[in-house]
Design an enzyme around this catalytic site. Structure first.
Site, PDB file in Angstrom:
ATOM      1  CE  LYS A  12      -3.942  -2.149   2.451  1.00 16.81           C
ATOM      2  NZ  LYS A  12      -4.627  -2.231   3.772  1.00 16.81           N
ATOM      3  CE1 TYR A  47      -9.251  -3.156   0.531  1.00 16.52           C
ATOM      4  CE2 TYR A  47      -8.543  -1.063  -0.379  1.00 16.52           C
ATOM      5  CZ  TYR A  47      -8.278  -2.206   0.351  1.00 16.52           C
ATOM      6  OH  TYR A  47      -7.026  -2.404   0.894  1.00 16.52           O
ATOM      7  NE  ARG A 104      -5.557 -12.361   4.962  1.00 12.07           N
ATOM      8  CZ  ARG A 104      -6.264 -11.234   5.020  1.00 12.07           C
ATOM      9  NH1 ARG A 104      -6.295 -10.402   3.978  1.00 12.07           N
ATOM     10  NH2 ARG A 104      -6.921 -10.914   6.100  1.00 12.07           N
ATOM     11  CB  THR A 115      -7.042  -6.569   9.794  1.00 14.91           C
ATOM     12  OG1 THR A 115      -7.419  -7.673   8.984  1.00 14.91           O
ATOM     13  CG2 THR A 115      -7.464  -5.265   9.139  1.00 14.91           C
ATOM     14  NE  ARG A 132      -1.987  -5.981   7.027  1.00 15.33           N
ATOM     15  CZ  ARG A 132      -3.153  -6.470   6.618  1.00 15.33           C
ATOM     16  NH1 ARG A 132      -3.779  -7.400   7.334  1.00 15.33           N
ATOM     17  NH2 ARG A 132      -3.692  -6.027   5.505  1.00 15.33           N
ATOM     18  CG  ASN A 139      -3.249  -2.679   7.151  1.00 18.01           C
ATOM     19  OD1 ASN A 139      -3.155  -2.200   6.027  1.00 18.01           O
ATOM     20  ND2 ASN A 139      -4.313  -3.359   7.553  1.00 18.01           N
ATOM     21  CD  GLU A 171      -8.410  -8.951  -3.853  1.00 21.08           C
ATOM     22  OE1 GLU A 171      -7.265  -9.367  -3.559  1.00 21.08           O
ATOM     23  OE2 GLU A 171      -9.270  -8.691  -2.996  1.00 21.08           O
TER      24      GLU A 171
HETATM   25  P1  GDP Z   1      -7.385  -7.128   5.493  1.00 23.34           P
HETATM   26  O1  GDP Z   1      -7.885  -8.171   4.532  1.00 23.34           O
HETATM   27  O2  GDP Z   1      -6.603  -7.721   6.628  1.00 23.34           O
HETATM   28  O3  GDP Z   1      -6.635  -6.010   4.814  1.00 23.34           O
HETATM   29  O4  GDP Z   1      -8.678  -6.468   6.190  1.00 23.34           O
HETATM   30  P2  GDP Z   1     -10.120  -6.080   5.560  1.00 23.34           P
HETATM   31  O5  GDP Z   1     -10.278  -6.630   4.181  1.00 23.34           O
HETATM   32  O6  GDP Z   1     -11.158  -6.443   6.540  1.00 23.34           O
HETATM   33  O7  GDP Z   1     -10.054  -4.489   5.527  1.00 23.34           O
HETATM   34  C1  GDP Z   1      -9.399  -3.804   4.484  1.00 23.34           C
HETATM   35  C2  GDP Z   1      -8.600  -2.658   5.064  1.00 23.34           C
HETATM   36  O8  GDP Z   1      -9.488  -1.705   5.679  1.00 23.34           O
HETATM   37  C3  GDP Z   1      -7.637  -3.022   6.192  1.00 23.34           C
HETATM   38  O9  GDP Z   1      -6.422  -3.565   5.740  1.00 23.34           O
HETATM   39  C4  GDP Z   1      -7.448  -1.670   6.851  1.00 23.34           C
HETATM   40  O10 GDP Z   1      -6.551  -0.845   6.098  1.00 23.34           O
HETATM   41  C5  GDP Z   1      -8.860  -1.063   6.764  1.00 23.34           C
HETATM   42  N1  GDP Z   1      -9.702  -1.323   7.958  1.00 23.34           N
HETATM   43  C6  GDP Z   1     -10.344  -2.488   8.228  1.00 23.34           C
HETATM   44  N2  GDP Z   1     -11.072  -2.379   9.347  1.00 23.34           N
HETATM   45  C7  GDP Z   1     -10.927  -1.116   9.795  1.00 23.34           C
HETATM   46  C8  GDP Z   1     -11.469  -0.391  10.938  1.00 23.34           C
HETATM   47  O11 GDP Z   1     -12.224  -0.904  11.769  1.00 23.34           O
HETATM   48  N3  GDP Z   1     -11.071   0.912  11.093  1.00 23.34           N
HETATM   49  C9  GDP Z   1     -10.232   1.518  10.202  1.00 23.34           C
HETATM   50  N4  GDP Z   1      -9.917   2.800  10.442  1.00 23.34           N
HETATM   51  N5  GDP Z   1      -9.711   0.872   9.116  1.00 23.34           N
HETATM   52  C10 GDP Z   1     -10.043  -0.435   8.917  1.00 23.34           C
HETATM   53 MG    MG Z   2      -9.287  -8.001   2.994  1.00 21.13          MG
END
Ligand code: GDP
Ligand code: MG
Length: 163
Positions: free
Chosen positions: A10, A50, A90, A96, A107, A127, A141
């Site tokens: 990112k 997204y 992962r 996350t 992370r 992250n 994707e």
């Molecule tokens: P990932 O697959 O581990 O990246 O997590 P997700 O797909 O659930 O979320 C996508 C991205 O959204 C994450 O990597 C974070 O950058 C952001 N994000 C997810 N949950 C939250 C939250 O509760 N608060 C905030 N501020 N950002 C979030």
């Molecule tokens: Mg995700």
């Protein structure tokens, strides 16, 4: 069992000069880079990456915040290939929320923000890296980010020592 998964370093990862460090971890684990490019995406593209799935899982607010985060600079997009690659990547990436991501993960080692902090500041949690969450997401994707002729099948040392 040999899978392909989509990964993007990112904007914060790129701007913090962590590209080499992150790539090294995947290479050392024996994952094969089969596609890679730097791309500065716009919000239309970010909405395709997204999808509504993120709204269902995390809410509209998080999706909106992600739209600002993911377009603030170029990302390094790649496709990695390996045994159970989706799950393995992962694991290497970590949880996350950096606050809870285990040490030894990308992370966990390179960031430490919390949901509480990011939500209060109205920022997506920064992250460093994205990785496909499951098989369906990986297929979607990879297709979204790469044309077929940008995906390369080739032999490297992993074919002898890892696969
Ligand atoms: P990932 O697959 O581990 O990246 O997590 P997700 O797909 O659930 O979320 C996508 C991205 O959204 C994450 O990597 C974070 O950058 C952001 N994000 C997810 N949950 C939250 C939250 O509760 N608060 C905030 N501020 N950002 C979030
Ligand atoms: Mg995700």
């Amino acid at each position: 069992m040999i899978e392909r998964t989509f990964v993007a370093i990112k904007p914060d990862g790129v701007q913090r000069s962590l590209v080499g460090e992150v790539l090294g971890r995947f290479e050392k684990a024996g994952l094969k880079i089969v596609a890679m490019k730097m791309q500065w995406i716009d919000k239309d593209f970010a909405l395709k990456h997204y999808t509504e799935d993120i709204e269902k899982r995390r809410g509209k607010k998080v999706r909106d915040l992600l739209m600002d985060y993911i377009v603030e600079g170029p990302v390094i997009a790649m496709v990695l290939e390996g045994i159970h690659a989706i799950e393995i990547v992962r694991k290497i990436v970590g949880g996350t929320e950096p606050k809870n991501a285990l040490p030894g993960t990308i992370r966990g080692d390179f960031c430490h923000a919390s949901y509480d902090y990011a939500d209060k500041k109205e920022l997506a949690i920064r992250n460093i890296i994205h990785a496909s969450g499951n098989k369906e997401d990986a297929e979607y994707e990879i297709k979204l980010w790469f044309n077929d002729n940008e995906l390369h099948s080739y032999k490297n040392v992993h074919d002898v020592h890892i696969f």
